[in-house]
Write a protein that holds these residues in place. Structure first.
Motif, PDB file in Angstrom:
ATOM      1  N   GLU B 227       0.859  -1.188   0.000  1.00 35.80           N
ATOM      2  CA  GLU B 227       0.000   0.000   0.000  1.00 35.80           C
ATOM      3  C   GLU B 227       0.886   1.225   0.000  1.00 35.80           C
ATOM      4  OE1 GLU B 227      -2.911   0.076   3.137  1.00 35.80           O
ATOM      5  OE2 GLU B 227      -3.452  -2.035   2.779  1.00 35.80           O
ATOM      6  N   MET B 228       0.878   1.958  -1.093  1.00 35.73           N
ATOM      7  CA  MET B 228       1.660   3.197  -1.207  1.00 35.73           C
ATOM      8  C   MET B 228       3.133   2.967  -0.887  1.00 35.73           C
ATOM      9  SD  MET B 228      -0.770   5.363  -1.942  1.00 35.73           S
ATOM     10  CE  MET B 228      -0.232   7.010  -1.522  1.00 35.73           C
ATOM     11  N   GLY B 229       3.668   1.850  -1.332  1.00 38.17           N
ATOM     12  CA  GLY B 229       5.091   1.595  -1.126  1.00 38.17           C
ATOM     13  C   GLY B 229       5.433   0.994   0.232  1.00 38.17           C
ATOM     14  N   GLU B 252      11.721 -10.182  -2.138  1.00 37.81           N
ATOM     15  CA  GLU B 252      12.891 -10.414  -1.283  1.00 37.81           C
ATOM     16  C   GLU B 252      12.438 -10.723   0.133  1.00 37.81           C
ATOM     17  OE1 GLU B 252      16.075 -10.428  -2.178  1.00 37.81           O
ATOM     18  OE2 GLU B 252      15.525 -10.032  -4.270  1.00 37.81           O
ATOM     19  N   ARG B 253      13.157 -11.633   0.760  1.00 36.68           N
ATOM     20  CA  ARG B 253      12.831 -11.935   2.155  1.00 36.68           C
ATOM     21  C   ARG B 253      13.429 -10.863   3.070  1.00 36.68           C
ATOM     22  NH1 ARG B 253      13.697 -18.460   2.717  1.00 36.68           N
ATOM     23  NH2 ARG B 253      12.165 -19.045   1.143  1.00 36.68           N
ATOM     24  N   VAL B 254      12.577 -10.372   3.974  1.00 39.82           N
ATOM     25  CA  VAL B 254      13.011  -9.337   4.920  1.00 39.82           C
ATOM     26  C   VAL B 254      12.844  -9.881   6.334  1.00 39.82           C
ATOM     27  CG1 VAL B 254      12.562  -6.992   5.758  1.00 39.82           C
ATOM     28  CG2 VAL B 254      12.300  -7.528   3.316  1.00 39.82           C
ATOM     29  N   ALA B 255      13.853  -9.657   7.168  1.00 43.70           N
ATOM     30  CA  ALA B 255      13.785 -10.074   8.577  1.00 43.70           C
ATOM     31  C   ALA B 255      13.405  -8.864   9.423  1.00 43.70           C
ATOM     32  CB  ALA B 255      15.131 -10.640   9.013  1.00 43.70           C
ATOM     33  N   PRO B 312      21.482  -4.939   3.454  1.00 43.07           N
ATOM     34  CA  PRO B 312      20.501  -3.866   3.237  1.00 43.07           C
ATOM     35  C   PRO B 312      19.557  -3.710   4.442  1.00 43.07           C
ATOM     36  CG  PRO B 312      20.645  -5.293   1.325  1.00 43.07           C
ATOM     37  CD  PRO B 312      21.406  -5.976   2.417  1.00 43.07           C
ATOM     38  N   THR B 313      19.108  -2.503   4.650  1.00 45.97           N
ATOM     39  CA  THR B 313      18.151  -2.223   5.730  1.00 45.97           C
ATOM     40  C   THR B 313      16.846  -1.730   5.112  1.00 45.97           C
ATOM     41  OG1 THR B 313      19.109  -0.021   5.907  1.00 45.97           O
ATOM     42  CG2 THR B 313      19.913  -1.679   7.451  1.00 45.97           C
ATOM     43  N   PHE B 314      15.808  -1.683   5.918  1.00 47.45           N
ATOM     44  CA  PHE B 314      14.491  -1.239   5.450  1.00 47.45           C
ATOM     45  C   PHE B 314      13.917  -0.239   6.450  1.00 47.45           C
ATOM     46  CE2 PHE B 314      13.473  -4.206   1.992  1.00 47.45           C
ATOM     47  CZ  PHE B 314      14.483  -5.141   2.145  1.00 47.45           C
ATOM     48  N   GLN B 315      13.205   0.770   5.920  1.00 48.31           N
ATOM     49  CA  GLN B 315      12.498   1.689   6.814  1.00 48.31           C
ATOM     50  C   GLN B 315      11.291   0.970   7.408  1.00 48.31           C
ATOM     51  OE1 GLN B 315      12.281   4.813   3.680  1.00 48.31           O
ATOM     52  NE2 GLN B 315      12.845   6.185   5.369  1.00 48.31           N
ATOM     53  N   VAL B 316      10.991   1.321   8.666  1.00 47.25           N
ATOM     54  CA  VAL B 316       9.910   0.657   9.392  1.00 47.25           C
ATOM     55  C   VAL B 316       9.015   1.711  10.035  1.00 47.25           C
ATOM     56  CG1 VAL B 316       9.380  -1.050  11.184  1.00 47.25           C
ATOM     57  CG2 VAL B 316      11.508  -1.222   9.917  1.00 47.25           C
ATOM     58  N   GLN B 317       7.721   1.465  10.064  1.00 47.63           N
ATOM     59  CA  GLN B 317       6.757   2.331  10.755  1.00 47.63           C
ATOM     60  C   GLN B 317       5.813   1.449  11.562  1.00 47.63           C
ATOM     61  OE1 GLN B 317       4.467   4.501   7.910  1.00 47.63           O
ATOM     62  NE2 GLN B 317       6.039   6.083   7.581  1.00 47.63           N
ATOM     63  N   ILE B 318       5.233   2.063  12.606  1.00 42.65           N
ATOM     64  CA  ILE B 318       4.117   1.398  13.298  1.00 42.65           C
ATOM     65  C   ILE B 318       2.883   2.277  13.098  1.00 42.65           C
ATOM     66  CG2 ILE B 318       3.201   0.645  15.517  1.00 42.65           C
ATOM     67  CD1 ILE B 318       6.035  -0.077  16.284  1.00 42.65           C
ATOM     68  N   ARG B 319       1.895   1.681  12.445  1.00 40.36           N
ATOM     69  CA  ARG B 319       0.650   2.414  12.188  1.00 40.36           C
ATOM     70  C   ARG B 319      -0.516   1.549  12.631  1.00 40.36           C
ATOM     71  NH1 ARG B 319      -0.081   3.345   6.226  1.00 40.36           N
ATOM     72  NH2 ARG B 319       2.001   2.615   5.710  1.00 40.36           N
ATOM     73  N   GLU B 320      -1.415   2.134  13.369  1.00 37.32           N
ATOM     74  CA  GLU B 320      -2.638   1.459  13.821  1.00 37.32           C
ATOM     75  C   GLU B 320      -2.307   0.100  14.424  1.00 37.32           C
ATOM     76  OE1 GLU B 320      -4.638   1.375  10.143  1.00 37.32           O
ATOM     77  OE2 GLU B 320      -5.085   3.512  10.135  1.00 37.32           O
ATOM     78  N   GLY B 321      -1.238   0.065  15.203  1.00 32.10           N
ATOM     79  CA  GLY B 321      -0.884  -1.142  15.945  1.00 32.10           C
ATOM     80  C   GLY B 321      -0.197  -2.211  15.120  1.00 32.10           C
ATOM     81  N   SER B 322       0.165  -1.895  13.873  1.00 31.88           N
ATOM     82  CA  SER B 322       0.839  -2.889  13.037  1.00 31.88           C
ATOM     83  C   SER B 322       2.190  -2.363  12.548  1.00 31.88           C
ATOM     84  CB  SER B 322      -0.022  -3.222  11.807  1.00 31.88           C
ATOM     85  OG  SER B 322      -1.195  -3.883  12.215  1.00 31.88           O
ATOM     86  N   ILE B 323       3.062  -3.321  12.259  1.00 31.86           N
ATOM     87  CA  ILE B 323       4.379  -2.968  11.712  1.00 31.86           C
ATOM     88  C   ILE B 323       4.252  -2.866  10.199  1.00 31.86           C
ATOM     89  CG2 ILE B 323       6.764  -3.743  11.418  1.00 31.86           C
ATOM     90  CD1 ILE B 323       6.371  -5.401  14.004  1.00 31.86           C
ATOM     91  N   TRP B 324       4.780  -1.789   9.641  1.00 34.52           N
ATOM     92  CA  TRP B 324       4.814  -1.592   8.188  1.00 34.52           C
ATOM     93  C   TRP B 324       6.266  -1.439   7.761  1.00 34.52           C
ATOM     94  CZ3 TRP B 324       0.408  -1.088   4.922  1.00 34.52           C
ATOM     95  CH2 TRP B 324      -0.824  -1.198   5.586  1.00 34.52           C
ATOM     96  N   VAL B 325       6.616  -2.111   6.667  1.00 38.97           N
ATOM     97  CA  VAL B 325       7.993  -2.060   6.150  1.00 38.97           C
ATOM     98  C   VAL B 325       7.953  -1.452   4.750  1.00 38.97           C
ATOM     99  CG1 VAL B 325       9.962  -3.450   5.385  1.00 38.97           C
ATOM    100  CG2 VAL B 325       8.792  -4.041   7.491  1.00 38.97           C
ATOM    101  N   SER B 327       8.752  -1.000   1.018  1.00 39.27           N
ATOM    102  CA  SER B 327       8.992  -2.123   0.108  1.00 39.27           C
ATOM    103  C   SER B 327      10.356  -2.067  -0.571  1.00 39.27           C
ATOM    104  CB  SER B 327       7.891  -2.185  -0.958  1.00 39.27           C
ATOM    105  OG  SER B 327       7.877  -0.980  -1.688  1.00 39.27           O
ATOM    106  N   LEU B 328      10.977  -0.899  -0.639  1.00 34.38           N
ATOM    107  CA  LEU B 328      12.284  -0.815  -1.299  1.00 34.38           C
ATOM    108  C   LEU B 328      13.409  -0.839  -0.261  1.00 34.38           C
ATOM    109  CD1 LEU B 328      11.655   1.853  -4.071  1.00 34.38           C
ATOM    110  CD2 LEU B 328      11.963  -0.617  -4.350  1.00 34.38           C
ATOM    111  N   PRO B 329      14.399  -1.689  -0.457  1.00 32.83           N
ATOM    112  CA  PRO B 329      15.505  -1.723   0.507  1.00 32.83           C
ATOM    113  C   PRO B 329      16.410  -0.502   0.374  1.00 32.83           C
ATOM    114  CG  PRO B 329      15.944  -3.196  -1.314  1.00 32.83           C
ATOM    115  CD  PRO B 329      14.567  -2.650  -1.545  1.00 32.83           C
TER     116      PRO B 329
END
Lengths: 248, 345
Positions: B227-229, B252-255, B312-325, B327-329
């Motif tokens: 959703e929106m990247g 890609e698999r993300v941990a 590689p690392t990924f940006q992370v957010q917490i929105r509405e109680g869920s983790i969002w990553v 999509s681009l590394p």
């Protein structure tokens, strides 16, 4: 989610529960290894027969004969009859070049015994042949037993009679090719209905050794048509490659 | 982990591992050769050695191939995976002894160069029962040699992990060649079911464990909707503290790891041997690979100094109680602000 212990090798100590798990598997694998060793070794079925007195040469006296294959006709005790001992050189070579200067001569030579089921061969010690004079020629009594068609396998006489065990069948094929190519007599290994095996010395229609045309047939199940000849204590199969028929 | 290269970076676990490895092989060889000599007094020592070392290498090859999927299915097998390369090199040495004795026994001391004889003594390529099985074993031995010779981390770094991994996947080609070598060789003569049944069982076990482990991994490869990247992963409570989950983002698999209140995401692929970082733990503040313990700082994907590995690392957010990553590394080693979760740890 069930928490599992986590360990990588450079950590000082494995957690007890994990150590017990790994320990049980290691013991099981060690026991399995011993069991498999016994199981696989005892499951082999083709490791019988043959004797090679490796490194122990004895003296033998007799009449050398180059054809149809190198052999020494040794006088039997208290008898006028003679027994043929096939001759080979060390390693994977025939004895032809070693005995050629002494063809049809009475000699003493040194050799190591190779034998299986009454078929005897000597691995000649090079340069050990000493002419003794005396009888210069021996013509064994020959009996033509007629045309036969037999199923069996071509093997090299040296390995089959005792130098290798097993000295026949597919795993030994390349070795038999090398040996026969080097001049060791090819023999046809046949079995009777009771499974008893014997070997027939293969010769061509001119009673000469086969050439390289025989190599592609070695260690394959096959049938051969030919003339069975008894020469002294030896059985010869006179044939030609056109009378070879593969069974594989 | 090491920053320099030594022949072997010994530790207590490796010493114990190798001790039991050598003990197991010695017990097997002793049992095989002892039973063989006892049951078949006419057998030659060379034949016993060829068969004992060859079968030992084959059994060890099965073990090597089983450890991987077993550890994927049950992480408690990971300590057996840790030093698997020693098992591989040992298997190559056993196979080399088997091959060397075989060449000496069957091809040497004749009228042709032994290696030439190995390649030309049997050319019945058009027959199943007569097929030249020794050549199959020879090719497999060359593959095992290449793998053993490049097993050290020096080669892993210099060949790069993808090339090294591809080379070492050659073990499956070699395994197929070895199975054919045995089936078209000794089993053409020794036809007892007591011999071919264990071989068939070993193959079925290796194949089925790989299929089951692969099937299990399919779940983790299920692509998450974007959703929106950004891609929704899970709730922070779903990740045990100092552990991770694996999610597939843009193929890609993300941990995604949780360390108390901090949530961070990195590539799931360890730079060492492509180990699954998401199945590792956070130890001393660092993501630790379950295979060989390579470590990375979760904030920037860098190994701690003096080590130089980066992921590689990924940006992370917490929105509405869920983790969002995202999509681009980000490029390997890029620092990322962890998302902070306000819930109970």
């Amino acid at each position: 989610m069930k928490e599992q212990p986590f360990y990588v090798g450079y950590m000082p100590q494995m957690e007890g529960q994990l150590a017990r798990f790994i320990g049980r598997w290691v013991v099981a694998l060690l026991v399995l290894g011993i069991g498999l060793g016994f199981w696989l070794a005892s499951s082999q079925t083709r490791l019988t027969g043959g004797f090679f007195d490796f490194g122990h040469a004895q003296s033998f006296e007799g009449i050398l004969q180059l054809e149809p294959q190198p052999m020494l006709w040794v006088q039997n005790p208290n008898s006028e009859t003679r027994t043929a001992y096939l001759l080979v050189a060390p390693f994977k070579f025939g004895a032809g070049p070693l005995i050629q200067p002494f063809d049809n001569q009475n000699v003493v030579l040194q050799g190591s015994l190779i034998h299986r089921h009454g078929r005897v061969m000597l691995e000649l010690v090079p340069d050990s042949i000493e002419p003794r004079g005396g009888e210069q020629r021996f013509a064994p009594q020959q009996r033509v037993l007629g045309q036969v068609e037999l199923a069996g396998e071509i093997v090299d006489a040296k390995c089959y009679l005792g130098v290798m065990n097993p000295g026949h069948l597919k795993p030994h094929r390349d070795c038999a090719v090398r040996c026969i190519s080097g001049g060791i007599p090819p023999v046809f290994l046949v079995r009777n209905e009771e499974g008893l095996a014997d070997v027939l010395l293969l010769v061509n229609q001119q009673m000469k050794p086969f050439g390289p045309e025989i190599l592609e047939w070695v260690a394959r199940p096959m049938r051969i048509k030919g003339q069975l000849v008894q020469s002294g204590n030896l059985w010869l199969l006179k044939t030609e490659a056109v009378d070879f028929h593969a069974l594989d | 982990m090491s920053v320099g290269y030594g022949a072997v970076g010994w530790n207590r676990q490796k010493k114990r591992y190798d001790f039991f490895l050598v003990l197991g092989i010695a017990l097997y060889l002793g049992a095989f050769m002892g039973a063989g000599a006892w049951l078949f007094p006419d057998v030659t020592a060379e034949t016993l050695m060829i068969r004992a070392f060859g079968s030992a290498a084959l059994i060890l090859l099965h073990l090597i191939l089983l450890v991987g999927p077993a550890a994927r299915l049950d992480a408690r097998f990971l300590p057996l995976l840790y030093n698997r390369r020693h098992m591989g090199v040992t298997m190559f040495l056993l196979a080399l002894i088997h091959g060397s004795f075989s060449v000496l026994q069957f091809h040497a001391f004749g009228d042709m160069d032994p290696l030439l004889s190995l390649l030309t003594a049997n050319t019945q390529w058009d027959s199943v029962s007569g097929f030249p099985f020794q050549q199959l074993g020879f090719v497999a031995l060359i593959i095992f040699f290449l793998m053993a010779a490049t097993s050290h981390d020096f080669w892993l770094v210099n060949l790069t992990a993808p090339v090294w991994k591809a080379l070492h996947l050659g073990v499956y080609v070699a395994y197929g060649l070895v199975l054919a070598h045995v089936a078209l060789g000794v089993l053409q003569a020794e036809q007892s079911p007591r011999l071919w049944l264990p071989l068939a069982f070993g193959f079925v076990l290796v194949a089925s464990l790989h299929v089951i482990a692969g099937w299990r991994e399919r779940a983790c490869d299920r692509e998450q909707p974007e959703e929106m990247g950004w891609v929704k992963v899970c709730s922070p409570q779903d990740i045990p503290n100092q552990r991770g989950v694996v999610v597939t983002v843009s193929g890609e698999r993300v941990a995604v790891f949780r360390d108390d209140q901090r949530i961070m995401a990195v590539s799931n692929v360890c730079q060492h041997q492509n180990g699954p970082l998401g199945e590792g733990r956070i130890i001393d503040g660092m993501i630790t690979c379950p295979w060989h313990g390579y470590q990375y700082l979760p904030e920037n994907g860098c190994s701690p100094p003096p080590f130089t590995e980066k992921i590689p690392t990924f940006q992370v957010q917490i929105r509405e109680g869920s983790i969002w990553v995202k999509s681009l590394p980000l490029p390997a080693g890029t620092a990322v602000e962890p998302a902070v979760w306000g819930g109970e740890s």
